[in-house]
Scaffold this motif. Structure first.
Motif, PDB file in Angstrom:
ATOM      1  N   MET A   1      19.903  89.323  44.311  1.00 57.79           N
ATOM      2  CA  MET A   1      19.642  89.299  45.750  1.00 57.79           C
ATOM      3  C   MET A   1      20.512  88.246  46.439  1.00 57.79           C
ATOM      4  O   MET A   1      21.074  88.492  47.509  1.00 57.79           O
ATOM      5  CB  MET A   1      18.162  89.015  46.004  1.00 57.79           C
ATOM      6  CG  MET A   1      17.783  89.020  47.477  1.00 57.79           C
ATOM      7  SD  MET A   1      16.024  88.721  47.740  1.00 57.79           S
ATOM      8  CE  MET A   1      15.313  90.186  46.985  1.00 57.79           C
ATOM      9  N   ALA A   2      20.632  87.066  45.810  1.00 57.27           N
ATOM     10  CA  ALA A   2      21.460  86.006  46.382  1.00 57.27           C
ATOM     11  C   ALA A   2      22.919  86.429  46.448  1.00 57.27           C
ATOM     12  O   ALA A   2      23.612  86.175  47.442  1.00 57.27           O
ATOM     13  CB  ALA A   2      21.310  84.724  45.550  1.00 57.27           C
ATOM     14  N   ASP A   3      23.405  87.081  45.382  1.00 58.28           N
ATOM     15  CA  ASP A   3      24.793  87.558  45.364  1.00 58.28           C
ATOM     16  C   ASP A   3      25.024  88.614  46.440  1.00 58.28           C
ATOM     17  O   ASP A   3      26.082  88.639  47.076  1.00 58.28           O
ATOM     18  CB  ASP A   3      25.131  88.131  43.987  1.00 58.28           C
ATOM     19  CG  ASP A   3      25.176  87.061  42.899  1.00 58.28           C
ATOM     20  OD1 ASP A   3      25.275  85.874  43.254  1.00 58.28           O
ATOM     21  OD2 ASP A   3      25.094  87.423  41.711  1.00 58.28           O
ATOM     22  N   MET A   4      24.040  89.498  46.629  1.00 56.02           N
ATOM     23  CA  MET A   4      24.176  90.546  47.635  1.00 56.02           C
ATOM     24  C   MET A   4      24.236  89.943  49.040  1.00 56.02           C
ATOM     25  O   MET A   4      25.017  90.386  49.887  1.00 56.02           O
ATOM     26  CB  MET A   4      23.018  91.533  47.538  1.00 56.02           C
ATOM     27  CG  MET A   4      23.143  92.708  48.511  1.00 56.02           C
ATOM     28  SD  MET A   4      21.949  94.010  48.199  1.00 56.02           S
ATOM     29  CE  MET A   4      20.421  93.142  48.511  1.00 56.02           C
ATOM     30  N   ARG A   5      23.420  88.920  49.270  1.00 53.42           N
ATOM     31  CA  ARG A   5      23.443  88.280  50.587  1.00 53.42           C
ATOM     32  C   ARG A   5      24.784  87.589  50.839  1.00 53.42           C
ATOM     33  O   ARG A   5      25.337  87.662  51.944  1.00 53.42           O
ATOM     34  CB  ARG A   5      22.294  87.268  50.683  1.00 53.42           C
ATOM     35  CG  ARG A   5      20.929  87.920  50.833  1.00 53.42           C
ATOM     36  CD  ARG A   5      19.827  86.882  50.871  1.00 53.42           C
ATOM     37  NE  ARG A   5      18.563  87.457  51.308  1.00 53.42           N
ATOM     38  CZ  ARG A   5      17.426  86.780  51.393  1.00 53.42           C
ATOM     39  NH1 ARG A   5      17.407  85.494  51.041  1.00 53.42           N
ATOM     40  NH2 ARG A   5      16.317  87.366  51.816  1.00 53.42           N
ATOM     41  N   THR A   6      25.311  86.912  49.814  1.00 55.10           N
ATOM     42  CA  THR A   6      26.621  86.272  49.964  1.00 55.10           C
ATOM     43  C   THR A   6      27.699  87.309  50.235  1.00 55.10           C
ATOM     44  O   THR A   6      28.576  87.119  51.082  1.00 55.10           O
ATOM     45  CB  THR A   6      26.971  85.473  48.699  1.00 55.10           C
ATOM     46  OG1 THR A   6      25.957  84.490  48.461  1.00 55.10           O
ATOM     47  CG2 THR A   6      28.315  84.782  48.845  1.00 55.10           C
ATOM     48  N   TYR A   7      27.632  88.425  49.506  1.00 51.66           N
ATOM     49  CA  TYR A   7      28.575  89.528  49.716  1.00 51.66           C
ATOM     50  C   TYR A   7      28.510  90.005  51.167  1.00 51.66           C
ATOM     51  O   TYR A   7      29.545  90.202  51.820  1.00 51.66           O
ATOM     52  CB  TYR A   7      28.235  90.665  48.755  1.00 51.66           C
ATOM     53  CG  TYR A   7      28.900  91.982  49.073  1.00 51.66           C
ATOM     54  CD1 TYR A   7      30.178  92.278  48.599  1.00 51.66           C
ATOM     55  CD2 TYR A   7      28.243  92.945  49.851  1.00 51.66           C
ATOM     56  CE1 TYR A   7      30.783  93.496  48.882  1.00 51.66           C
ATOM     57  CE2 TYR A   7      28.842  94.159  50.143  1.00 51.66           C
ATOM     58  CZ  TYR A   7      30.109  94.424  49.663  1.00 51.66           C
ATOM     59  OH  TYR A   7      30.702  95.631  49.959  1.00 51.66           O
ATOM     60  N   ASN A   8      27.300  90.188  51.692  1.00 51.31           N
ATOM     61  CA  ASN A   8      27.139  90.659  53.067  1.00 51.31           C
ATOM     62  C   ASN A   8      27.736  89.681  54.075  1.00 51.31           C
ATOM     63  O   ASN A   8      28.380  90.095  55.048  1.00 51.31           O
ATOM     64  CB  ASN A   8      25.654  90.872  53.379  1.00 51.31           C
ATOM     65  CG  ASN A   8      25.127  92.197  52.866  1.00 51.31           C
ATOM     66  OD1 ASN A   8      25.901  93.109  52.583  1.00 51.31           O
ATOM     67  ND2 ASN A   8      23.815  92.317  52.733  1.00 51.31           N
ATOM     68  N   VAL A   9      27.536  88.399  53.856  1.00 49.46           N
ATOM     69  CA  VAL A   9      28.054  87.393  54.793  1.00 49.46           C
ATOM     70  C   VAL A   9      29.579  87.386  54.791  1.00 49.46           C
ATOM     71  O   VAL A   9      30.216  87.312  55.846  1.00 49.46           O
ATOM     72  CB  VAL A   9      27.502  85.992  54.435  1.00 49.46           C
ATOM     73  CG1 VAL A   9      28.189  84.913  55.270  1.00 49.46           C
ATOM     74  CG2 VAL A   9      25.995  85.943  54.660  1.00 49.46           C
ATOM     75  N   VAL A  10      30.168  87.486  53.597  1.00 51.28           N
ATOM     76  CA  VAL A  10      31.630  87.494  53.494  1.00 51.28           C
ATOM     77  C   VAL A  10      32.217  88.745  54.164  1.00 51.28           C
ATOM     78  O   VAL A  10      33.185  88.653  54.927  1.00 51.28           O
ATOM     79  CB  VAL A  10      32.074  87.407  52.020  1.00 51.28           C
ATOM     80  CG1 VAL A  10      33.586  87.620  51.903  1.00 51.28           C
ATOM     81  CG2 VAL A  10      31.681  86.061  51.427  1.00 51.28           C
ATOM     82  N   ILE A  11      31.634  89.907  53.882  1.00 50.56           N
ATOM     83  CA  ILE A  11      32.129  91.144  54.506  1.00 50.56           C
ATOM     84  C   ILE A  11      31.932  91.094  56.018  1.00 50.56           C
ATOM     85  O   ILE A  11      32.794  91.562  56.791  1.00 50.56           O
ATOM     86  CB  ILE A  11      31.411  92.376  53.913  1.00 50.56           C
ATOM     87  CG1 ILE A  11      31.747  92.521  52.422  1.00 50.56           C
ATOM     88  CG2 ILE A  11      31.817  93.644  54.659  1.00 50.56           C
ATOM     89  CD1 ILE A  11      33.223  92.692  52.139  1.00 50.56           C
TER      90      ILE A  11
ATOM     91  N   LEU B   1      28.724  97.173  54.207  1.00 52.34           N
ATOM     92  CA  LEU B   1      27.654  96.180  54.148  1.00 52.34           C
ATOM     93  C   LEU B   1      26.456  96.787  53.424  1.00 52.34           C
ATOM     94  O   LEU B   1      26.140  97.972  53.600  1.00 52.34           O
ATOM     95  CB  LEU B   1      27.239  95.749  55.562  1.00 52.34           C
ATOM     96  CG  LEU B   1      28.247  94.896  56.336  1.00 52.34           C
ATOM     97  CD1 LEU B   1      27.791  94.748  57.790  1.00 52.34           C
ATOM     98  CD2 LEU B   1      28.434  93.530  55.694  1.00 52.34           C
ATOM     99  N   ARG B   2      25.797  96.007  52.618  1.00 51.79           N
ATOM    100  CA  ARG B   2      24.643  96.502  51.876  1.00 51.79           C
ATOM    101  C   ARG B   2      23.371  96.278  52.667  1.00 51.79           C
ATOM    102  O   ARG B   2      23.286  95.382  53.502  1.00 51.79           O
ATOM    103  CB  ARG B   2      24.553  95.806  50.518  1.00 51.79           C
ATOM    104  CG  ARG B   2      25.754  96.073  49.627  1.00 51.79           C
ATOM    105  CD  ARG B   2      25.667  95.314  48.339  1.00 51.79           C
ATOM    106  NE  ARG B   2      26.856  95.530  47.513  1.00 51.79           N
ATOM    107  CZ  ARG B   2      27.078  94.899  46.364  1.00 51.79           C
ATOM    108  NH1 ARG B   2      26.198  94.007  45.916  1.00 51.79           N
ATOM    109  NH2 ARG B   2      28.172  95.149  45.678  1.00 51.79           N
ATOM    110  N   LYS B   3      22.393  97.094  52.377  1.00 51.55           N
ATOM    111  CA  LYS B   3      21.113  97.005  53.069  1.00 51.55           C
ATOM    112  C   LYS B   3      20.489  95.647  52.823  1.00 51.55           C
ATOM    113  O   LYS B   3      20.469  95.155  51.692  1.00 51.55           O
ATOM    114  CB  LYS B   3      20.176  98.109  52.590  1.00 51.55           C
ATOM    115  CG  LYS B   3      18.949  98.288  53.458  1.00 51.55           C
ATOM    116  CD  LYS B   3      18.173  99.515  53.030  1.00 51.55           C
ATOM    117  CE  LYS B   3      16.987  99.757  53.946  1.00 51.55           C
ATOM    118  NZ  LYS B   3      16.229 100.951  53.531  1.00 51.55           N
ATOM    119  N   SER B   4      19.979  95.033  53.895  1.00 52.08           N
ATOM    120  CA  SER B   4      19.379  93.715  53.766  1.00 52.08           C
ATOM    121  C   SER B   4      18.185  93.761  52.828  1.00 52.08           C
ATOM    122  O   SER B   4      17.359  94.675  52.898  1.00 52.08           O
ATOM    123  CB  SER B   4      18.917  93.202  55.140  1.00 52.08           C
ATOM    124  OG  SER B   4      18.174  92.015  55.002  1.00 52.08           O
TER     125      SER B   4
END
Length: 458
Positions: free
Chosen positions: A8-18, A197-200
């Motif tokens: 989940m943490a990695d996905m959130r970081t990915y979303n912020v970068v994108i 972007l991935r779903k929150s």
């Protein structure tokens, strides 16, 4: 940390970068276009085109200020990811950049309205999405990542302007088309990035099947959004009557005037200064890059300085006023007074001293540095005073700033440079004093351990 928590943490970081990369591409197009817009309009060899770059930017910021209220309702209903994709299309792709490929006055102004609406939706959705992918331990890091990527947008497009227009005194139709096709492609790439972007994680807790959940979810979102928008609107009206907001509004208004000057007027003045010779048009791009460096240096510097208790927000705002006034004085001396208002001829007024590329770029850096002084500290003091009412407080900030930016763009094509600088000096000095008054009151109440600030609205 468990595997699922780490994912989940990695996905959130990915979303912020994108998210940051998407804004980097979109605003590479926007900031570059805003910086050269009036210069390009002046160079158009089209007898039927009567548009003004200043008027276009004025429409954008005027509509943006009003559409913020609409965005408070739309974004929660549609969701931030879809809203950002849709508003990205409105923001640039729906003809605005394409307008410069085949100029048309009606489409030029019509798409300016669309951009204003798209901008409000885009920035509101960005705030929602960034918060959805952050928590108390990561919000500062995520904000830093996003803004670092965003500020880089001021570098690449303006560098392209410098390299592409170097040595050219006139912008040909071919030069214009190549430039705006490149900006169009860049903006399209930024908008398309929102699709990956991935779903929150906050929205993945629904347990109903997708086909059953979606109608219920949208109905709940719509009801909640309307109620929340009504509440925020009432709070905005209430805050507007407080002494604190009224005082800070003077400083907010100043940021609107200097925003229009930094992002549009000054670049036009440099491009119109014949003393720079064949380099004048190319220097518009370098000026935009140097303004960006000033913004980046200011943001990083103040993050370190404010850790020292001897430095307060008032010190940074005072620094911002000083560097802006120095820049204004140098611009007054070295740029022709009629540079902002000439359209089909060269400036006729002679500056008090011979224009210098070094001084012009120094002023660009000072304008960016001073802008970061005022904006960072306004965000800081609003966040401190209105911690529980941050959304309405920041909505007021954007509303006042955008209204005055719109006003400045409308009069910039008719008012001589010296008068524009005088207006900014008077409002900047008054706004700084008002900021000092609010900060002093805040410090006094903090020292007395007061639980409520006099400007808060219950």
């Amino acid at each position: 940390m468990t595997a699922s928590t780490q994912e989940m943490a990695d996905m959130r970081t990915y979303n912020v970068v994108i998210l940051g990369i998407g804004f980097l591409f979109i605003f590479t197009a926007f900031t570059t276009c805003g910086n050269i817009e009036q210069t390009v309009v002046k160079s158009l060899d089209n007898a039927t085109f009567t548009g003004s770059g200043y008027h276009s930017l004025g429409i954008i910021y005027g509509v943006f200020s009003l559409a913020n209220l609409l965005a408070l309702t739309v974004v929660p209903v549609l969701g931030p990811r879809f809203t950002m994709f849709f508003s990205g299309i409105l923001y640039r792709q729906v003809g605005y950049i394409a307008v410069f490929i085949t100029p048309s006055t009606w489409s030029f102004y019509f798409t300016s309205v669309l951009i204003g609406i798209g901008a409000a939706l885009l920035w509101t959705a960005q705030g929602y999405f960034l918060l959805e992918n952050s928590d108390v331990t990561t919000i500062n890091r995520n904000t830093g990542i996003f803004w670092a990527l965003l500020q880089c947008s001021m570098l690449f497009g303006n560098l392209y302007v410098y390299l592409g227009w170097k040595g050219k005194t006139e912008i040909s139709d071919q030069d214009r088309k190549v430039m705006f096709i490149a900006l169009l492609v860049t903006s399209v790439l930024g908008t398309l990035s929102f699709l990956i972007l991935r779903k929150s994680p906050l929205l993945e807790e629904e347990v109903l099947p997708e086909e059953e959940r979606r109608p219920l979810l949208y109905k709940q979102r719509a009801t909640s959004a309307i109620m929340e928008a009504k509440k925020d609107f009432k709070t905005i009206l209430c805050l507007f009557r407080t002494k604190t907001i009224l005082l800070l509004s003077i400083c907010m208004a100043y940021t609107g005037l200097e925003l229009s000057f930094c992002s549009g007027v000054y670049g036009t003045c440099i491009g119109a200064t014949t003393h720079f010779g064949d380099e004048a048009k190319a220097l518009i791009g370098i000026s935009g890059i140097v303004v960006g460096f000033g913004e980046i240096v200011g943001g990083g510097l103040f993050g370190l300085v404010l850790k020292n208790s001897h430095f307060r927000r008032t010190s940074v705002v005072f620094l911002g006023m000083v560097v802006h006034f120095v820049a204004f004085y140098l611009i007054f001396l070295s740029i022709p007074d009629d540079a902002p208002v000439v359209f089909h001829t060269s400036p006729l007024h002679t500056p008090y001293m011979s224009p210098s590329v070094f001084i012009a770029m120094l002023c660009s850096f000072l304008l960016g540095l001073g802008d970061s002084c005022f904006n960072t500290q306004l965000y800081s003091i609003l966040g401190c005073i209105y911690m529980d009412q941050s959304a309405p407080a920041f909505a007021i900030f954007k509303f006042v700033q955008s209204i005055f930016a719109a006003m400045a763009f409308f009069y910039s094509g008719y008012v001589l440079l010296s008068w524009q600088l005088l207006v900014m000096v008077v409002l900047g000095f008054t706004g700084t004093l008002c900021f000092f008054v609010v900060e002093k009151a805040q410090n006094t109440l903090a020292e007395s351990h007061s639980e409520h600030y006099s400007g808060s609205c219950e």
